[in-house]
Scaffold this motif. Structure first.
Motif, PDB file in Angstrom:
ATOM      1  N   ALA A   1       0.829  -1.209   0.000  1.00  0.00           N
ATOM      2  CA  ALA A   1       0.000   0.000   0.000  1.00  0.00           C
ATOM      3  C   ALA A   1       0.862   1.256   0.000  1.00  0.00           C
ATOM      4  CB  ALA A   1      -0.933  -0.006   1.206  1.00  0.00           C
ATOM      5  N   ILE A   2       1.940   1.240   0.793  1.00  0.00           N
ATOM      6  CA  ILE A   2       2.843   2.395   0.853  1.00  0.00           C
ATOM      7  C   ILE A   2       3.590   2.560  -0.472  1.00  0.00           C
ATOM      8  CG2 ILE A   2       4.934   3.295   1.956  1.00  0.00           C
ATOM      9  CD1 ILE A   2       3.893   2.024   4.581  1.00  0.00           C
ATOM     10  N   GLU A   3       4.095   1.457  -1.000  1.00  0.00           N
ATOM     11  CA  GLU A   3       4.816   1.504  -2.284  1.00  0.00           C
ATOM     12  C   GLU A   3       3.924   2.051  -3.397  1.00  0.00           C
ATOM     13  OE1 GLU A   3       7.932   0.847  -3.012  1.00  0.00           O
ATOM     14  OE2 GLU A   3       8.719  -0.243  -1.277  1.00  0.00           O
ATOM     15  N   ALA A   4       2.638   1.672  -3.364  1.00  0.00           N
ATOM     16  CA  ALA A   4       1.702   2.093  -4.405  1.00  0.00           C
ATOM     17  C   ALA A   4       1.105   3.470  -4.140  1.00  0.00           C
ATOM     18  CB  ALA A   4       0.584   1.063  -4.548  1.00  0.00           C
ATOM     19  N   GLY A   5       1.318   4.006  -2.929  1.00  0.00           N
ATOM     20  CA  GLY A   5       0.758   5.306  -2.576  1.00  0.00           C
ATOM     21  C   GLY A   5      -0.753   5.309  -2.464  1.00  0.00           C
ATOM     22  N   GLN A   6      -1.311   4.175  -1.999  1.00  0.00           N
ATOM     23  CA  GLN A   6      -2.766   4.015  -1.927  1.00  0.00           C
ATOM     24  C   GLN A   6      -3.261   4.296  -0.505  1.00  0.00           C
ATOM     25  OE1 GLN A   6      -4.994   3.440  -4.306  1.00  0.00           O
ATOM     26  NE2 GLN A   6      -3.443   3.378  -5.921  1.00  0.00           N
ATOM     27  N   PHE A   7      -3.859   5.467  -0.305  1.00  0.00           N
ATOM     28  CA  PHE A   7      -4.317   5.861   1.034  1.00  0.00           C
ATOM     29  C   PHE A   7      -5.352   4.878   1.588  1.00  0.00           C
ATOM     30  CE2 PHE A   7      -7.387   8.183   3.723  1.00  0.00           C
ATOM     31  CZ  PHE A   7      -6.545   8.550   4.753  1.00  0.00           C
ATOM     32  N   THR A   8      -6.315   4.470   0.776  1.00  0.00           N
ATOM     33  CA  THR A   8      -7.366   3.553   1.246  1.00  0.00           C
ATOM     34  C   THR A   8      -6.771   2.234   1.713  1.00  0.00           C
ATOM     35  OG1 THR A   8      -8.914   4.541  -0.317  1.00  0.00           O
ATOM     36  CG2 THR A   8      -9.539   2.432   0.623  1.00  0.00           C
ATOM     37  N   ASP A   9      -5.774   1.722   0.980  1.00  0.00           N
ATOM     38  CA  ASP A   9      -5.148   0.448   1.358  1.00  0.00           C
ATOM     39  C   ASP A   9      -4.294   0.598   2.618  1.00  0.00           C
ATOM     40  OD1 ASP A   9      -6.366  -0.704  -0.800  1.00  0.00           O
ATOM     41  OD2 ASP A   9      -4.587  -0.708  -2.083  1.00  0.00           O
ATOM     42  N   VAL A  10      -3.653   1.759   2.777  1.00  0.00           N
ATOM     43  CA  VAL A  10      -2.926   2.009   4.032  1.00  0.00           C
ATOM     44  C   VAL A  10      -3.907   1.955   5.200  1.00  0.00           C
ATOM     45  CG1 VAL A  10      -1.698   3.758   5.393  1.00  0.00           C
ATOM     46  CG2 VAL A  10      -1.014   3.325   3.027  1.00  0.00           C
ATOM     47  N   CYS A  11      -5.053   2.626   5.056  1.00  0.00           N
ATOM     48  CA  CYS A  11      -6.064   2.655   6.118  1.00  0.00           C
ATOM     49  C   CYS A  11      -6.570   1.258   6.465  1.00  0.00           C
ATOM     50  CB  CYS A  11      -7.247   3.532   5.698  1.00  0.00           C
ATOM     51  SG  CYS A  11      -6.879   5.298   5.712  1.00  0.00           S
ATOM     52  N   SER A  12      -6.806   0.437   5.462  1.00  0.00           N
ATOM     53  CA  SER A  12      -7.403  -0.882   5.711  1.00  0.00           C
ATOM     54  C   SER A  12      -6.396  -1.889   6.266  1.00  0.00           C
ATOM     55  CB  SER A  12      -8.047  -1.432   4.439  1.00  0.00           C
ATOM     56  OG  SER A  12      -7.092  -1.560   3.409  1.00  0.00           O
ATOM     57  N   ASN A  13      -5.100  -1.534   6.233  1.00  0.00           N
ATOM     58  CA  ASN A  13      -4.083  -2.475   6.726  1.00  0.00           C
ATOM     59  C   ASN A  13      -3.355  -1.992   7.982  1.00  0.00           C
ATOM     60  OD1 ASN A  13      -3.901  -4.865   4.787  1.00  0.00           O
ATOM     61  ND2 ASN A  13      -3.918  -3.129   3.367  1.00  0.00           N
ATOM     62  N   LEU A  14      -3.860  -0.939   8.624  1.00  0.00           N
ATOM     63  CA  LEU A  14      -3.304  -0.551   9.925  1.00  0.00           C
ATOM     64  C   LEU A  14      -3.466  -1.712  10.908  1.00  0.00           C
ATOM     65  CD1 LEU A  14      -4.663   3.082  10.576  1.00  0.00           C
ATOM     66  CD2 LEU A  14      -2.400   2.448   9.721  1.00  0.00           C
ATOM     67  N   GLY A  15      -2.459  -1.943  11.745  1.00  0.00           N
ATOM     68  CA  GLY A  15      -2.580  -3.026  12.729  1.00  0.00           C
ATOM     69  C   GLY A  15      -1.514  -2.943  13.799  1.00  0.00           C
ATOM     70  N   ASN A  16      -1.867  -3.327  15.026  1.00  0.00           N
ATOM     71  CA  ASN A  16      -0.953  -3.237  16.171  1.00  0.00           C
ATOM     72  C   ASN A  16      -1.322  -4.332  17.168  1.00  0.00           C
ATOM     73  OD1 ASN A  16       0.468  -2.619  18.492  1.00  0.00           O
ATOM     74  ND2 ASN A  16      -0.087  -0.457  18.521  1.00  0.00           N
ATOM     75  N   VAL A  17      -0.462  -5.334  17.317  1.00  0.00           N
ATOM     76  CA  VAL A  17      -0.782  -6.469  18.191  1.00  0.00           C
ATOM     77  C   VAL A  17      -0.795  -6.094  19.668  1.00  0.00           C
ATOM     78  CG1 VAL A  17       0.110  -8.172  16.554  1.00  0.00           C
ATOM     79  CG2 VAL A  17       1.629  -7.275  18.334  1.00  0.00           C
ATOM     80  N   LEU A  18      -0.206  -4.936  20.016  1.00  0.00           N
ATOM     81  CA  LEU A  18      -0.205  -4.504  21.419  1.00  0.00           C
ATOM     82  C   LEU A  18      -1.511  -3.833  21.822  1.00  0.00           C
ATOM     83  CD1 LEU A  18       3.400  -2.976  21.686  1.00  0.00           C
ATOM     84  CD2 LEU A  18       2.678  -5.335  22.115  1.00  0.00           C
ATOM     85  N   GLU A  19      -2.300  -3.469  20.822  1.00  0.00           N
ATOM     86  CA  GLU A  19      -3.493  -2.676  21.082  1.00  0.00           C
ATOM     87  C   GLU A  19      -4.476  -3.388  22.016  1.00  0.00           C
ATOM     88  OE1 GLU A  19      -5.737   0.235  18.119  1.00  0.00           O
ATOM     89  OE2 GLU A  19      -6.480  -1.806  17.907  1.00  0.00           O
ATOM     90  N   ASP A  20      -4.765  -4.653  21.766  1.00  0.00           N
ATOM     91  CA  ASP A  20      -5.738  -5.384  22.596  1.00  0.00           C
ATOM     92  C   ASP A  20      -5.331  -5.410  24.066  1.00  0.00           C
ATOM     93  OD1 ASP A  20      -7.394  -5.868  20.477  1.00  0.00           O
ATOM     94  OD2 ASP A  20      -6.708  -7.922  20.131  1.00  0.00           O
ATOM     95  N   VAL A  21      -4.025  -5.554  24.316  1.00  0.00           N
ATOM     96  CA  VAL A  21      -3.537  -5.600  25.708  1.00  0.00           C
ATOM     97  C   VAL A  21      -3.810  -4.264  26.398  1.00  0.00           C
ATOM     98  CG1 VAL A  21      -1.524  -5.913  27.199  1.00  0.00           C
ATOM     99  CG2 VAL A  21      -1.726  -7.237  25.078  1.00  0.00           C
TER     100      VAL A  21
END
Length: 289
Positions: free
Chosen positions: A200-220
């Motif tokens: 998504a970053i390589e392609a410069g696609q804002f929508t794809d960046v948004c849909s692939n945000l993720g953080n495994v520490l968040e739930d904790v």
């Protein structure tokens, strides 16, 4: 002689933990980018062989606990520097926020002292030294956008993400990164798709960046601090395109593409948090000039 150096915050667009290593650290895979929210360091050359930390923020230590102090001490010992420095830190990045404020201060001190003390080190050499201070310091030496592996010190540079606003909100709590990692159950986490975020970053696609945000520490962190979950929900409700917690928290950020919506998100969150910021991603790496 005086030098002024900026120390920008970072956010994690993706943060994955793969396994616990034999050395006790966790093997991570993170995509980080610097944002236009920065501390400012003033470095003043001293003839006396000492390191002084000056700050008017009561949460910033002025002794060996300060990472900028550790950076200066490391350079002095490694290269037998006989001059001293006074480091004045104007703190803008919230403390204990998941935004690498302390690490960025250390990185800024390394870059600035390299020039102030005439050490002639390359950026790669400074990043290698930074890894001895903390896991995020190597990335903060370079800035820009990067994939970080190992415990955070193996850096692969990336193009800047698509241009957008970053709205940040930090509740009035601090989170212990060590405590969050201790509580992380590696057998039950949902891993983000780092490969898709890279694409998504390589392609410069804002929508794809948004849909692939993720953080495994968040739930904790969300389970430990319900107020973080509340801020995340409010940010979505006010119209952020995508929302994630940065690092181990507690700061939550929302990516917003349009100015009018950014203003709505920013204004709405100010009723829930004292510390709310609307900034841009920086994209550019630091230089040694």
């Amino acid at each position: 002689m005086k030098l002024l150096v900026k120390a920008p915050a970072k956010i994690n667009l993706s943060l994955d933990v793969l396994y616990k290593r034999p050395d006790g650290y966790h093997e991570v895979e993170m995509i980080m980018t610097t944002i236009d929210l920065a501390d400012r360091l003033e470095l003043t050359l001293l003839d006396q062989n000492e390191i002084k930390i000056i700050s008017h923020n009561r949460f910033v230590p002025d002794d060996h606990r300060n990472l900028a102090y550790q950076a200066a001490l490391l350079l002095k010992k490694r290269f037998s520097v006989q001059k001293g420095v006074a480091i004045t830190i104007e703190k803008v990045i919230p403390v204990a926020a998941g935004l690498a404020g302390g690490s960025s201060d250390a990185a800024a001190a390394l870059r600035g002292l390299n020039k102030l003390w005439g050490l002639g080190l390359t950026m790669a050499e400074l990043a290698e030294l930074g890894a001895e201070i903390g896991s995020d310091v190597s990335f903060c030496v370079y800035g820009g956008t990067a994939l970080a592996k190992g415990r955070g010190e193996i850096i692969s540079h990336l193009p800047a993400p698509p241009t957008c606003w970053v709205v940040l909100a930090k509740p009035f709590i601090g989170v212990s990164t060590a405590d969050v990692y201790r509580r992380l159950d590696l057998g039950r986490i949902h891993h983000p798709d780092t490969k898709k975020m890279l694409q998504a970053i390589e392609a410069g696609q804002f929508t794809d960046v948004c849909s692939n945000l993720g953080n495994v520490l968040e739930d904790v962190t969300l389970k430990l601090y319900p107020e973080v979950a509340l801020i995340k929900d409010q940010m979505k409700r006010f119209g952020a395109d995508s929302v994630l917690m940065s690092g181990s928290g507690p700061t939550v950020f929302g990516l917003v593409q349009h100015d009018s919506r950014m203003q709505r998100v920013y204004n709405g969150l100010r009723g829930f948090c004292d510390q709310v910021f609307a900034v841009r991603m920086l994209g550019e790496q630091h230089t040694l000039d």
